[in-house]
Enzyme design. Structure first.
Site, PDB file in Angstrom:
ATOM      1  N   LEU A   1      -8.844 -25.312  57.848  1.00 46.64           N
ATOM      2  CA  LEU A   1      -9.687 -26.481  58.260  1.00 46.64           C
ATOM      3  C   LEU A   1     -10.096 -27.242  56.899  1.00 46.64           C
ATOM      4  O   LEU A   1     -11.055 -28.275  56.843  1.00 46.64           O
ATOM      5  CB  LEU A   1     -11.010 -26.012  58.707  1.00 46.64           C
ATOM      6  CG  LEU A   1     -11.207 -25.544  59.767  1.00 46.64           C
ATOM      7  CD1 LEU A   1     -12.529 -24.881  60.434  1.00 46.64           C
ATOM      8  CD2 LEU A   1     -10.645 -26.272  61.055  1.00 46.64           C
ATOM      9  N   SER A   2      -9.221 -27.127  55.765  1.00 47.94           N
ATOM     10  CA  SER A   2      -9.468 -27.710  54.663  1.00 47.94           C
ATOM     11  C   SER A   2      -8.959 -29.290  54.839  1.00 47.94           C
ATOM     12  O   SER A   2      -9.634 -30.269  54.197  1.00 47.94           O
ATOM     13  CB  SER A   2      -8.376 -27.507  53.437  1.00 47.94           C
ATOM     14  OG  SER A   2      -7.086 -27.535  53.926  1.00 47.94           O
TER      15      SER A   2
ATOM     16  N   THR B   1      11.997 -36.231  52.066  1.00 47.94           N
ATOM     17  CA  THR B   1      11.854 -36.411  50.684  1.00 47.94           C
ATOM     18  C   THR B   1      12.824 -35.611  49.784  1.00 47.94           C
ATOM     19  O   THR B   1      12.871 -36.120  48.831  1.00 47.94           O
ATOM     20  CB  THR B   1      10.365 -36.010  50.415  1.00 47.94           C
ATOM     21  OG1 THR B   1       9.992 -36.569  48.939  1.00 47.94           O
ATOM     22  CG2 THR B   1      10.055 -34.732  50.281  1.00 47.94           C
TER      23      THR B   1
ATOM     24  N   PHE C   1       3.094 -24.771  59.423  1.00 48.69           N
ATOM     25  CA  PHE C   1       3.060 -26.275  58.884  1.00 48.69           C
ATOM     26  C   PHE C   1       1.827 -26.571  57.560  1.00 48.69           C
ATOM     27  O   PHE C   1       1.979 -27.312  57.025  1.00 48.69           O
ATOM     28  CB  PHE C   1       2.211 -27.035  60.041  1.00 48.69           C
ATOM     29  CG  PHE C   1       2.925 -27.273  61.354  1.00 48.69           C
ATOM     30  CD1 PHE C   1       4.036 -28.503  61.360  1.00 48.69           C
ATOM     31  CD2 PHE C   1       2.797 -26.711  62.457  1.00 48.69           C
ATOM     32  CE1 PHE C   1       4.760 -28.514  62.294  1.00 48.69           C
ATOM     33  CE2 PHE C   1       3.637 -27.088  63.774  1.00 48.69           C
ATOM     34  CZ  PHE C   1       4.761 -28.180  63.450  1.00 48.69           C
TER      35      PHE C   1
ATOM     36  N   TYR D   1       4.647 -32.236  45.179  1.00 48.25           N
ATOM     37  CA  TYR D   1       4.744 -31.999  46.631  1.00 48.25           C
ATOM     38  C   TYR D   1       6.195 -32.080  47.155  1.00 48.25           C
ATOM     39  O   TYR D   1       6.738 -31.032  47.801  1.00 48.25           O
ATOM     40  CB  TYR D   1       4.163 -33.459  47.416  1.00 48.25           C
ATOM     41  CG  TYR D   1       4.589 -33.463  48.635  1.00 48.25           C
ATOM     42  CD1 TYR D   1       3.975 -32.557  49.769  1.00 48.25           C
ATOM     43  CD2 TYR D   1       5.446 -34.476  49.130  1.00 48.25           C
ATOM     44  CE1 TYR D   1       4.536 -32.717  51.068  1.00 48.25           C
ATOM     45  CE2 TYR D   1       5.848 -34.449  50.197  1.00 48.25           C
ATOM     46  CZ  TYR D   1       5.475 -33.757  51.465  1.00 48.25           C
ATOM     47  OH  TYR D   1       5.933 -33.910  52.726  1.00 48.25           O
TER      48      TYR D   1
ATOM     49  N   SER E   1      11.113 -32.055  54.535  1.00 49.50           N
ATOM     50  CA  SER E   1      10.873 -33.685  54.556  1.00 49.50           C
ATOM     51  C   SER E   1      12.210 -34.189  54.090  1.00 49.50           C
ATOM     52  O   SER E   1      12.976 -33.699  53.225  1.00 49.50           O
ATOM     53  CB  SER E   1       9.723 -33.757  53.508  1.00 49.50           C
ATOM     54  OG  SER E   1       9.553 -35.266  53.418  1.00 49.50           O
TER      55      SER E   1
ATOM     56  N   LYS F   1       8.553 -28.752  48.785  1.00 48.11           N
ATOM     57  CA  LYS F   1       9.721 -28.587  50.020  1.00 48.11           C
ATOM     58  C   LYS F   1      11.033 -28.167  49.545  1.00 48.11           C
ATOM     59  O   LYS F   1      11.620 -27.648  50.118  1.00 48.11           O
ATOM     60  CB  LYS F   1       9.765 -30.110  50.501  1.00 48.11           C
ATOM     61  CG  LYS F   1       8.229 -30.600  51.202  1.00 48.11           C
ATOM     62  CD  LYS F   1       7.814 -29.825  52.145  1.00 48.11           C
ATOM     63  CE  LYS F   1       6.641 -30.085  52.784  1.00 48.11           C
ATOM     64  NZ  LYS F   1       5.943 -29.017  53.734  1.00 48.11           N
TER      65      LYS F   1
ATOM     66  N   LEU G   1      -4.204 -18.744  54.189  1.00 53.13           N
ATOM     67  CA  LEU G   1      -3.028 -17.992  53.868  1.00 53.13           C
ATOM     68  C   LEU G   1      -2.845 -17.650  52.353  1.00 53.13           C
ATOM     69  O   LEU G   1      -1.898 -16.962  51.864  1.00 53.13           O
ATOM     70  CB  LEU G   1      -1.812 -18.778  54.332  1.00 53.13           C
ATOM     71  CG  LEU G   1      -1.718 -19.401  55.790  1.00 53.13           C
ATOM     72  CD1 LEU G   1      -0.464 -20.033  56.133  1.00 53.13           C
ATOM     73  CD2 LEU G   1      -1.909 -18.019  56.609  1.00 53.13           C
TER      74      LEU G   1
HETATM   75  C1  UD1 Z   1       5.314 -40.573  52.028  1.00 53.96           C
HETATM   76  C2  UD1 Z   1       5.790 -39.843  50.669  1.00 53.96           C
HETATM   77  C3  UD1 Z   1       6.530 -38.647  51.176  1.00 53.96           C
HETATM   78  C4  UD1 Z   1       6.033 -38.174  52.254  1.00 53.96           C
HETATM   79  C5  UD1 Z   1       5.691 -39.020  53.432  1.00 53.96           C
HETATM   80  C6  UD1 Z   1       5.084 -38.256  54.642  1.00 53.96           C
HETATM   81  C7  UD1 Z   1       5.419 -41.192  48.690  1.00 53.96           C
HETATM   82  C8  UD1 Z   1       6.191 -41.843  47.604  1.00 53.96           C
HETATM   83  N1  UD1 Z   1       6.229 -40.607  49.516  1.00 53.96           N
HETATM   84  O1  UD1 Z   1       6.719 -41.192  52.214  1.00 53.96           O
HETATM   85  O2  UD1 Z   1       6.878 -38.130  50.086  1.00 53.96           O
HETATM   86  O3  UD1 Z   1       7.032 -37.082  52.716  1.00 53.96           O
HETATM   87  O4  UD1 Z   1       5.037 -39.953  52.995  1.00 53.96           O
HETATM   88  O5  UD1 Z   1       4.873 -38.934  55.631  1.00 53.96           O
HETATM   89  O6  UD1 Z   1       4.226 -41.132  48.907  1.00 53.96           O
HETATM   90  N2  UD1 Z   1       3.687 -48.872  52.392  1.00 53.96           N
HETATM   91  C9  UD1 Z   1       2.818 -50.245  52.003  1.00 53.96           C
HETATM   92  N3  UD1 Z   1       1.693 -50.327  52.067  1.00 53.96           N
HETATM   93  C10 UD1 Z   1       0.929 -49.418  52.139  1.00 53.96           C
HETATM   94  C11 UD1 Z   1       1.439 -47.970  52.410  1.00 53.96           C
HETATM   95  C12 UD1 Z   1       2.664 -47.772  52.319  1.00 53.96           C
HETATM   96  O7  UD1 Z   1       3.716 -51.166  52.011  1.00 53.96           O
HETATM   97  O8  UD1 Z   1      -0.292 -49.256  52.015  1.00 53.96           O
HETATM   98  C13 UD1 Z   1       5.021 -48.920  52.398  1.00 53.96           C
HETATM   99  C14 UD1 Z   1       5.699 -48.010  51.355  1.00 53.96           C
HETATM  100  O9  UD1 Z   1       5.912 -48.945  50.276  1.00 53.96           O
HETATM  101  C15 UD1 Z   1       7.053 -47.498  52.186  1.00 53.96           C
HETATM  102  C16 UD1 Z   1       6.515 -47.453  53.820  1.00 53.96           C
HETATM  103  O10 UD1 Z   1       5.354 -48.364  53.738  1.00 53.96           O
HETATM  104  O11 UD1 Z   1       7.919 -48.417  52.043  1.00 53.96           O
HETATM  105  C17 UD1 Z   1       5.962 -45.973  54.269  1.00 53.96           C
HETATM  106  O12 UD1 Z   1       5.208 -45.524  53.237  1.00 53.96           O
HETATM  107  P1  UD1 Z   1       4.665 -44.257  53.651  1.00 53.96           P
HETATM  108  O13 UD1 Z   1       4.082 -44.169  55.106  1.00 53.96           O
HETATM  109  O14 UD1 Z   1       3.623 -43.920  52.428  1.00 53.96           O
HETATM  110  O15 UD1 Z   1       5.858 -43.196  53.477  1.00 53.96           O
HETATM  111  P2  UD1 Z   1       7.044 -42.801  52.606  1.00 53.96           P
HETATM  112  O16 UD1 Z   1       6.844 -43.642  51.278  1.00 53.96           O
HETATM  113  O17 UD1 Z   1       8.341 -42.976  53.318  1.00 53.96           O
END
Ligand code: UD1
Length: 342
Positions: free
Chosen positions: A36-37, A130, A84, A153, A128, A157, A62
């Site tokens: 529940l964190s 990532t 998860f 993070y 991920s 992974k 865990l």
């Molecule tokens: C992020 C994490 C990734 C993680 C994934 C989980 C980073 C750098 N990467 O990925 O490690 O596995 O979430 O879902 O944080 N964006 C905006 N404005 C915002 C938020 C996001 O423009 O306020 C853009 C970002 O620049 C990116 C896209 O939206 O181009 C998606 O962003 P986000 O939802 O944070 O996902 P990831 O960056 O792909």
């Protein structure tokens, strides 16, 4: 009816809760462990209300190896584990690396240790995209090289996958699959479960829906000068229910003994890349609202483009993502309206 007992750790979280629903819909008995964190007991009610069945729930951390051992003593009939439970905020992981390595890796080690002792050792890991960093070729296949992680993070992974692979190498009873998620978004169509970001959302879609609901003044679009058609970054946004279903078919593959090796990895995405502006347009289409947004500096650490080649999951799991971006965005918006009472 298939009444096999499956353990879902982190089963009250965003992807976990949707997976519990799909498992119960397929007739599995589910036991959830969650500390529940970053989740709430209300999610348990949401799951029960959707499926008509309450999963067994144990509040357990865990990180406490002894508690994990005790848990498995009373649940030795578990035939599969979907793991998860993990911390997932990239920025926080940079600030608190030890917490991330402890939360994400110690717990994985304790779980694997127990799973190896089960009569039926089947394990699914939340990985991920990532791990690919900025891949050299699009769409990204599972054979693309793993690039140095940008954050603790991301590193958890990569190391997590290596730990599982090493354990599988010496333990032929253990069957494991890592699912490499692209960008999960959306919510169950009932709007009874969905994403519950704590504090200011870092991810794009919850930030969009919170801006539209009035919680945030405007969305900052991080960078509009990338080498993409409209200058904004491209990602592969997958409906969380499609992602949840991928876990069920991966588990069924292991239970049937249909896996080709005792450790496999699969991309789970739609295969379609969408830019930030396309996501905004999709939101505006399905909500009928105009979203307030401004262009801002690039976010450090962002990759330019990432979308999946999903051929392996399509052919070997018999799984494809079904929902369109508009359907996913509509479900995200319906969930936001529900939790804000709009
Ligand atoms: C992020 C994490 C990734 C993680 C994934 C989980 C980073 C750098 N990467 O990925 O490690 O596995 O979430 O879902 O944080 N964006 C905006 N404005 C915002 C938020 C996001 O423009 O306020 C853009 C970002 O620049 C990116 C896209 O939206 O181009 C998606 O962003 P986000 O939802 O944070 O996902 P990831 O960056 O792909």
């Amino acid at each position: 009816m298939n009444m096999k007992k499956i353990l879902v750790t982190g089963g009250l979280g965003f992807i976990g809760s949707h997976t519990v629903v799909e498992l119960q819909n397929e007739g599995f008995d589910v036991v959830i462990i969650d500390n529940l964190s970053n989740s709430s007991l209300d999610v348990l009610q949401g799951i029960t209300s959707i499926t008509g069945k309450a999963p067994i729930f144990e509040k357990l951390d865990l990180k406490h190896k002894y508690s994990v051992k005790e848990f498995f003593k009373t649940h030795s009939d578990i035939v599969g584990v979907i793991h998860f439970a993990a911390s997932k905020a990239v920025g926080e992981s940079v600030e608190q690396p030890l917490m991330y390595y402890e939360n994400n890796l110690n717990t994985l080690i304790y779980m694997l240790d127990e799973v190896c002792n089960l009569a039926s050792s089947n394990f699914i890991f939340s990985s991920s995209c990532t791990v690919y960093g900025q891949a050299d070729e699009m769409p990204i296949t599972e054979n693309a090289p793993v690039k140095p992680a940008e954050s603790p993070y991301g590193n958890t992974k990569q190391i997590g996958e290596e730990i599982i692979s090493d354990v599988c190498r010496v333990n032929s009873n253990l069957n494991a699959i890592s699912l490499r998620y692209f960008n999960p978004i959306g919510a169950h169509k009932s709007a009874k479960i969905g994403e519950l970001p704590i504090g200011v959302p870092q991810n794009l879609v919850p930030f969009i829906t919170q801006t539209a609901s009035g919680l945030r003044d405007f969305l900052s679009v991080f960078g509009n000068d990338y080498p993409t058609p409209d200058g904004t970054c491209i990602r592969d946004y997958i409906h969380v229910v499609d992602l949840a279903k991928a876990h069920v078919v991966a588990l069924q593959r292991l239970l049937k003994g249909g896996n080709e090796a005792n450790y496999e990895t699969f991309n789970v995405g739609t295969g379609v890349g969408s830019s930030v502006l396309e996501v905004i347009q999709s939101f505006e289409r399905v909500s009928g609202l105009k979203l307030k947004y401004q262009f801002a500096e690039r976010r450090s650490g962002d990759i330019i483009t990432a979308y999946a080649n999903t051929d392996k999951a399509n052919s070997k799991l018999g799984w494809t993502s079904k929902s369109t971006l508009d359907e996913a965005m509509l479900s995200a918006w319906n969930w936001e309206k529900k939790i804000r009472g709009l």
